[in-house]
Design an enzyme around this catalytic site. Sequence first.
Site, PDB file in Angstrom:
ATOM      1  CG  HIS A  68      -0.350  -0.053   2.528  1.00 43.09           C
ATOM      2  ND1 HIS A  68       0.071   1.044   3.216  1.00 43.09           N
ATOM      3  CD2 HIS A  68      -0.073  -1.111   3.325  1.00 43.09           C
ATOM      4  CE1 HIS A  68       0.579   0.680   4.377  1.00 43.09           C
ATOM      5  NE2 HIS A  68       0.510  -0.627   4.470  1.00 43.09           N
ATOM      6  CG  HIS A  73      10.048   1.660   7.878  1.00 44.90           C
ATOM      7  ND1 HIS A  73       9.322   2.624   7.209  1.00 44.90           N
ATOM      8  CD2 HIS A  73       9.240   0.571   7.938  1.00 44.90           C
ATOM      9  CE1 HIS A  73       8.140   2.129   6.875  1.00 44.90           C
ATOM     10  NE2 HIS A  73       8.064   0.887   7.297  1.00 44.90           N
ATOM     11  CG  ASP A  76       6.527  -1.947  10.106  1.00 47.05           C
ATOM     12  OD1 ASP A  76       6.755  -2.904  10.888  1.00 47.05           O
ATOM     13  OD2 ASP A  76       7.024  -1.884   8.969  1.00 47.05           O
ATOM     14  N   GLY A  84       1.945  -2.696  15.408  1.00 52.92           N
ATOM     15  CA  GLY A  84       1.151  -2.186  14.299  1.00 52.92           C
ATOM     16  C   GLY A  84      -0.036  -3.072  13.990  1.00 52.92           C
ATOM     17  N   GLY A  87       4.670   2.767  10.365  1.00 51.82           N
ATOM     18  CA  GLY A  87       3.302   3.272  10.455  1.00 51.82           C
ATOM     19  C   GLY A  87       2.876   3.695  11.837  1.00 51.82           C
ATOM     20  NE  ARG A 146      -0.584  13.325  10.174  1.00 51.12           N
ATOM     21  CZ  ARG A 146      -1.258  12.191  10.335  1.00 51.12           C
ATOM     22  NH1 ARG A 146      -2.176  11.841   9.469  1.00 51.12           N
ATOM     23  NH2 ARG A 146      -1.026  11.400  11.377  1.00 51.12           N
ATOM     24  CB  SER A 153      -5.719  16.527   3.729  1.00 59.23           C
ATOM     25  OG  SER A 153      -6.830  15.757   4.125  1.00 59.23           O
TER      26      SER A 153
END
Length: 614
Positions: free
Chosen positions: A13, A138, A157, A188, A312, A427, A559
């Site tokens: 994703h 990461h 995550d 996560g 995440g 964001r 947003s």
Amino acid sequence: MNSYILGLSAYYHDSAAALLHNGRIVAAAQEERFTRKKHDPAFPAHAIRYCLEAAGISLQAVSQVVFYDKPLLKFERLLETYLHYAPRGFRSFVTAMPVWLKDKLFLKQTLQTELAALSGLKAKALPPLLFTEHHQAHAASAFYPSPFAKTAVLCLDGVGEWATTSVWQGDGNRLTPLWQMDFPHSLGLLYSAFTYYAGFKVNSGEYKLMGLAPYGEPRYVELILDKLVDLRADGTFRLNMAHFGYATGLTMTNRRFAELFGAPPRQPESRLTQREMDIARSIQAVTEAIVLRLARTVQRETGNDHLCLAGGVALNCVANGRLLREGPFRDIWIQPAAGDAGGALGAALAIWHEYHNQPRQVEPEDSMQGAYLGPAFPPDTIRQWLDGQHLPYTALDDKALMEQVAAILADGKVVGWFQGRMEFGPRALGARSILGDARNPAMQSVMNLKIKYRESFRPFAPAVKYDKVGEWFQHGRNSPYMLMVAEVLEKRRIAAHGETPALTGLDRLKVPRSHIPAVTHVDYSARLQTVHPTTNPRFYQLLDAFEQLTGCPVLVNTSFNVRGEPIVCTPQDAYRCFMRTDMDYLVLENCLLSKQAQPEWQDSGDWRNAFTPD
């Protein structure tokens, strides 16, 4: 040296591409912004084209392409997991294996085929293709752009190849892995299991669970720690997998989980009850406890004063705020694209610094350039498009524009704000934003229900001038990426008249709590964005003009999209969203558009069917 490194993340994703030139970030963007498919997992062809165009090069000029995952290690984890739980999980095995045997196991060939189709190059002419491990990407995305020369790094995550939690030491240009926790024991995935159980979508609804938590009570914390999570003093833990379905099935939780909490998972879009709010508050409390314990262990083991975060879970800004306030570190820095999209950037940085052993330049703030790494559209191009479409607008110089938009906002109107380079990460930070007056007590419900078309409880973030943050919030540091929660100062709060003990759940929304009620959550917290003239001078000028007019340097910033839609990328995306909602004005660079002056908008059918609710 003249080296371009292209980093890619894809096929799970939030596919993305990022381009470095001699270690400096040139461009980065998520594929969803171009395809208009939220969390698009496809090969990031559009994002790659944008990155190459931003640098003015072709793929042939790229030294290396690097992918953020090692598929063979992930395949090993899947096989071992299925064997461990056999015969349970057979349905999941049958579903997953054809995809792996056809595509994912031959990912190198798939990537080369896609790159060849994108560039027109023969396979032999393509740049060399490299792979990093998922948590390595990461960790690199967190450490290398950070303002710290030496720091601990914590990645949290769902799962990479095996790792779900990893700890690293960053020093100079080197990242050293220290230890990790492996699948299936994952913070996560634990949080995502509760996201699923509360009726929200996994991998996109976790922030809803976080936003719902303040409306509840932590009634289930003991049950979670007693039955689901064996949490140790050092923050490491093991999950009781008898209650989870993600290792063997096609759902996050199973029948035993539902029996433990006394009901099946909530149906998506059904009415939220106090029970879901209490569950959200409870898992949020457990998450914060785990993060704090892990951080204390990391600090004790490494002796570092600074911490970087990615993965995440690092997007949980409530846990981040508490970690900054109560944790053992002098300061923390979080990669703004902390999820899988940021893996594309981290993979490229890891190759530059570790594979090529190139030195690292530490920037005083950071080297993310405010996360403004996406496409920009010149004012002349925007005016030509508006003229070509016969759309009425007023062209203003910066000073006049800021003063007029500030007055419009102070009058209670909602403004779509489109300027500069698009943000990288989840964001909106004042380049692709919808803005409103934070002092207006009706603004939260107006924005949620008439503009964003989303749940009424969802909180909005305050954008505040960086030099005025301490006058409004209990926060003494910068927070440019909206990844910290802080409390509104006591002197800015108002007594919650009319709130009685009988007022529970979402009814508490109706009671103003501060002089900036549109961004003050029910627990007096706010998800802060500090705005800096060095990275976003025009947004800072607007906040300054609003302060000159009202005495308040704070605006609502959300947003620029509707529910289920990716953040807008182009002026055309922005205009379409503007016309489909109850926004009052739209700013496209120096062009100001009034809704009332626009021609009637024609949509074929109900446009809301175009986006799957997130």
